[in-house]
Design an enzyme around this catalytic site. Sequence first.
Site, PDB file in Angstrom:
ATOM      1  N   LYS A 137      12.066 -15.336-126.849  1.00 33.04           N
ATOM      2  CA  LYS A 137      10.734 -15.044-127.385  1.00 33.04           C
ATOM      3  C   LYS A 137      10.216 -13.706-126.881  1.00 33.04           C
ATOM      4  O   LYS A 137       9.581 -12.953-127.627  1.00 33.04           O
ATOM      5  CB  LYS A 137       9.780 -16.175-126.983  1.00 33.04           C
ATOM      6  CG  LYS A 137       8.371 -16.033-127.529  1.00 33.04           C
ATOM      7  CD  LYS A 137       7.517 -17.226-127.134  1.00 33.04           C
ATOM      8  CE  LYS A 137       6.108 -17.113-127.690  1.00 33.04           C
ATOM      9  NZ  LYS A 137       5.268 -18.266-127.311  1.00 33.04           N
TER      10      LYS A 137
ATOM     11  N   HIS B 284       8.605 -29.180-126.525  1.00 34.09           N
ATOM     12  CA  HIS B 284       7.877 -28.285-125.630  1.00 34.09           C
ATOM     13  C   HIS B 284       7.334 -29.039-124.416  1.00 34.09           C
ATOM     14  O   HIS B 284       7.090 -28.441-123.363  1.00 34.09           O
ATOM     15  CB  HIS B 284       6.724 -27.622-126.384  1.00 34.09           C
ATOM     16  CG  HIS B 284       6.116 -26.469-125.643  1.00 34.09           C
ATOM     17  ND1 HIS B 284       6.645 -25.195-125.679  1.00 34.09           N
ATOM     18  CD2 HIS B 284       5.029 -26.402-124.830  1.00 34.09           C
ATOM     19  CE1 HIS B 284       5.909 -24.385-124.928  1.00 34.09           C
ATOM     20  NE2 HIS B 284       4.923 -25.092-124.413  1.00 34.09           N
TER      21      HIS B 284
ATOM     22  N   ARG C  76      13.157 -23.494-124.203  1.00 29.56           N
ATOM     23  CA  ARG C  76      12.492 -23.728-125.487  1.00 29.56           C
ATOM     24  C   ARG C  76      13.469 -24.402-126.450  1.00 29.56           C
ATOM     25  O   ARG C  76      14.684 -24.204-126.367  1.00 29.56           O
ATOM     26  CB  ARG C  76      11.992 -22.411-126.087  1.00 29.56           C
ATOM     27  CG  ARG C  76      10.898 -21.740-125.263  1.00 29.56           C
ATOM     28  CD  ARG C  76      10.432 -20.448-125.909  1.00 29.56           C
ATOM     29  NE  ARG C  76       9.366 -19.812-125.122  1.00 29.56           N
ATOM     30  CZ  ARG C  76       9.567 -18.919-124.162  1.00 29.56           C
ATOM     31  NH1 ARG C  76      10.817 -18.539-123.874  1.00 29.56           N
ATOM     32  NH2 ARG C  76       8.556 -18.399-123.489  1.00 29.56           N
TER      33      ARG C  76
ATOM     34  N   ARG D  32       8.877 -28.619-120.947  1.00 33.24           N
ATOM     35  CA  ARG D  32       8.534 -27.413-120.193  1.00 33.24           C
ATOM     36  C   ARG D  32       7.263 -27.620-119.363  1.00 33.24           C
ATOM     37  O   ARG D  32       7.211 -27.271-118.183  1.00 33.24           O
ATOM     38  CB  ARG D  32       8.357 -26.240-121.157  1.00 33.24           C
ATOM     39  CG  ARG D  32       9.652 -25.824-121.817  1.00 33.24           C
ATOM     40  CD  ARG D  32       9.453 -24.851-122.975  1.00 33.24           C
ATOM     41  NE  ARG D  32       8.818 -23.600-122.577  1.00 33.24           N
ATOM     42  CZ  ARG D  32       9.431 -22.606-121.954  1.00 33.24           C
ATOM     43  NH1 ARG D  32      10.701 -22.736-121.608  1.00 33.24           N
ATOM     44  NH2 ARG D  32       8.787 -21.490-121.649  1.00 33.24           N
TER      45      ARG D  32
ATOM     46  N   HIS E 109       8.546 -16.951-118.815  1.00 31.27           N
ATOM     47  CA  HIS E 109       7.202 -16.436-119.036  1.00 31.27           C
ATOM     48  C   HIS E 109       7.130 -15.003-118.520  1.00 31.27           C
ATOM     49  O   HIS E 109       7.958 -14.578-117.713  1.00 31.27           O
ATOM     50  CB  HIS E 109       6.158 -17.285-118.300  1.00 31.27           C
ATOM     51  CG  HIS E 109       5.948 -18.621-118.938  1.00 31.27           C
ATOM     52  ND1 HIS E 109       5.310 -19.663-118.288  1.00 31.27           N
ATOM     53  CD2 HIS E 109       6.292 -19.103-120.154  1.00 31.27           C
ATOM     54  CE1 HIS E 109       5.269 -20.722-119.086  1.00 31.27           C
ATOM     55  NE2 HIS E 109       5.857 -20.400-120.226  1.00 31.27           N
TER      56      HIS E 109
ATOM     57  N   TYR F 118      13.907  -6.887-115.542  1.00 32.48           N
ATOM     58  CA  TYR F 118      14.778  -7.342-114.456  1.00 32.48           C
ATOM     59  C   TYR F 118      14.472  -8.773-114.008  1.00 32.48           C
ATOM     60  O   TYR F 118      15.159  -9.322-113.158  1.00 32.48           O
ATOM     61  CB  TYR F 118      14.635  -6.403-113.253  1.00 32.48           C
ATOM     62  CG  TYR F 118      14.939  -4.967-113.603  1.00 32.48           C
ATOM     63  CD1 TYR F 118      16.252  -4.497-113.636  1.00 32.48           C
ATOM     64  CD2 TYR F 118      13.915  -4.078-113.925  1.00 32.48           C
ATOM     65  CE1 TYR F 118      16.537  -3.165-113.977  1.00 32.48           C
ATOM     66  CE2 TYR F 118      14.190  -2.754-114.265  1.00 32.48           C
ATOM     67  CZ  TYR F 118      15.500  -2.309-114.289  1.00 32.48           C
ATOM     68  OH  TYR F 118      15.776  -1.017-114.630  1.00 32.48           O
TER      69      TYR F 118
END
Length: 398
Positions: free
Chosen positions: A265, A326, A238, A329, A352, A362
């Site tokens: 985020k 963006h 990002r 991505r 994500h 993890y």
Amino acid sequence: MLTDAFVRRIKPSEKKTKYPDEKSMYLEVTPSGGMHWRMKFRFNSKENIFSIGTYPDTSLAQARRIRDEARLKLKDGINPNEAKKQKKQQADENTLFKALAMEWMNDRKTTIKEVTYLRDLSVFEKDLFPTLGNMPIDQIKGKDVLACAKKIEARGAQEMAKRSIPLAGRIFRFAIRKGLIENDPTPHLQEALKPRKVKHMARLDISEFPPFLERMDRYHGNPMIKTAIQLMTLTFVRTAELRMMEWNEIDYDNHLWRIPAEKMKMAQPHLVPLSTQALELLEGLKPLTGNKQYVFYNHSTAKPMSSNALLCVIRTMGYNGKMTGHGFRGLASTTLHEQGYMHDAIEIQLAHQVGNAVSQAYNHAQHLEYRIKMMQEWSDFIDSLRDKIVPFPKYKKA
């Protein structure tokens, strides 16, 4: 010497009347009924009058305490009138919108993400302080805040315009808690802004990317911003994560960029494998910012570079409205999926959410060996696109 009982019985007369107390203090009563405590004093061989307060708001006992404080200042060589003026000026300055906003920002600085702090600070400094900064909080109306938001909206920053109103509202509510005002004028102001149009971030298709790479390679402007775009191409993080990248987050031994949870985020730590090409880009930046905290450090502002700096260069390259930060991505996600890479590995690399709340803690280390290989192959693939650029045909003499 005055007493409370005597002061209560005083009635106004046709002329201004003075009732002496002690230590140069007296009560001045006007024909209209005003009752003012005053003190005579000499400063630099000149006679002065110090206004203490009005009765009954200021009682006799309170007036004497204020008088004694003024006399102590005189002993220290301080004019009590000047001290009073400075105190009032300081109190007035503390009620200015900018002073209250910065106090509120500093109170929450240690409890929020740095990227959030810098984002809010940018809204204040760029859009709210120029108009509202030097206004006393109790004099600001809803129309003043809305005018700021409308100005932001007019330049096309619709999300920023909507964000500015609740951000200003936080300062009004902060002032309410401090007892400076009674009401927040910002509720419902957002309804006066244009409805937000939902649209997908502009991005190129992979088939359109070779010319973009060619223009990026030929760009000879700010080398730091050029490197940022190149690194974003290779890491597809990002924009905020790239801007806030710090030198001490780079693990050179393992070729990893370790982003702490507070910068992400999803509030989870994130690992970004760094390809050979990515490490070469970082090495090239060391002479420029290697002695600073941030990799993309703006020497002019003494802060990390702004997101607008990236968009400005993309516009300069001729891709205004066609590509955004963006967009890298989305481009990487679509292309890697089309090339058959593991879905979970791609999603984890994009930071994500994958899996349940327990497994998310993890995820940053899951499929790491696979992702290291994938990210190196992605960089190699980007390099291969440069070979697909069709050069402009040279003019041949007849």
